[in-house]
Write an enzyme that holds these catalytic residues in place. Structure first.
Site, PDB file in Angstrom:
ATOM      1  N   HIS A   1       3.847  15.935  19.084  1.00 38.79           N
ATOM      2  CA  HIS A   1       5.184  16.393  19.466  1.00 38.79           C
ATOM      3  C   HIS A   1       5.002  17.700  20.239  1.00 38.79           C
ATOM      4  O   HIS A   1       4.388  18.636  19.719  1.00 38.79           O
ATOM      5  CB  HIS A   1       6.064  16.632  18.243  1.00 38.79           C
ATOM      6  CG  HIS A   1       6.096  15.460  17.314  1.00 38.79           C
ATOM      7  ND1 HIS A   1       6.863  14.342  17.553  1.00 38.79           N
ATOM      8  CD2 HIS A   1       5.430  15.215  16.163  1.00 38.79           C
ATOM      9  CE1 HIS A   1       6.685  13.472  16.577  1.00 38.79           C
ATOM     10  NE2 HIS A   1       5.817  13.974  15.721  1.00 38.79           N
TER      11      HIS A   1
ATOM     12  N   CYS B   1      -6.820   6.123   6.719  1.00 40.44           N
ATOM     13  CA  CYS B   1      -7.294   5.649   5.422  1.00 40.44           C
ATOM     14  C   CYS B   1      -8.807   5.759   5.322  1.00 40.44           C
ATOM     15  O   CYS B   1      -9.392   5.387   4.305  1.00 40.44           O
ATOM     16  CB  CYS B   1      -6.841   4.215   5.155  1.00 40.44           C
ATOM     17  SG  CYS B   1      -7.520   3.027   6.324  1.00 40.44           S
TER      18      CYS B   1
ATOM     19  N   SER C   1      -4.141   4.061  10.425  1.00 37.56           N
ATOM     20  CA  SER C   1      -2.808   4.628  10.191  1.00 37.56           C
ATOM     21  C   SER C   1      -2.169   5.029  11.515  1.00 37.56           C
ATOM     22  O   SER C   1      -1.753   4.175  12.268  1.00 37.56           O
ATOM     23  CB  SER C   1      -2.811   5.785   9.197  1.00 37.56           C
ATOM     24  OG  SER C   1      -1.476   6.029   8.790  1.00 37.56           O
TER      25      SER C   1
END
Length: 146
Positions: free
Chosen positions: A76, A91, A71
């Site tokens: 940030h 996953c 994935s």
């Protein structure tokens, strides 16, 4: 331990992190390159880190992401606030504590909150497990509404 659904999603909100590390694009890129290997994931696209300008200096920082076969991992940063937000979505199962420890050390995070959820609870990895979970939820809701 195999959990139900599509896979785990670890969210980390880091406070009092080292501002100089949160504005170090090369360090963030290194983290996004090394962390997937540390938690046994497969990088499919190299990390991308970019600086962004918020409406104020306090809201400016860096965003980085690496696409993994399982994935993605996203970071940030808000250096002037000493804040970092990290998402690790996969996953397949991974050692969430190891990932957290790695990030706390690399970014000198002073305090953190974490959220861990399993996404896609009806994703058909093992239908018998999904049926048990949904049956239990339906029984609970029926009892509450009665």
């Amino acid at each position: 331990m195999e959990l139900f659904g599509f896979g785990p999603h670890l969210m980390i909100d880091g406070y009092h992190a080292a501002s100089e590390k949160l504005e170090d694009a090369a360090l963030l890129e290194d983290i996004l390159r090394d962390l997937p290997r540390a938690i046994d994931m497969t990088v499919v696209l190299p990390p991308a880190v970019t600086e962004y300008q918020g409406l104020t200096e306090d809201d400016s920082g860096y965003t980085g992401v690496v696409i993994i076969a399982e994935s993605h991992i996203a970071i940030h940063t808000f250096p002037r606030r000493g804040f970092v937000s990290v998402d690790i979505f996969s996953c397949k199962e991974f050692d969430a504590q190891h990932a957290l420890n790695y990030l706390v050390e690399k970014l000198d995070i002073g305090r953190y909150d974490t959220h861990f959820i399993n996404r896609g609870k009806e994703f058909p990895k093992d239908l018998s497990v999904v049926e048990k979970i949904l049956s239990g939820e339906r029984e609970y809701l029926a009892a509450r509404l009665a």
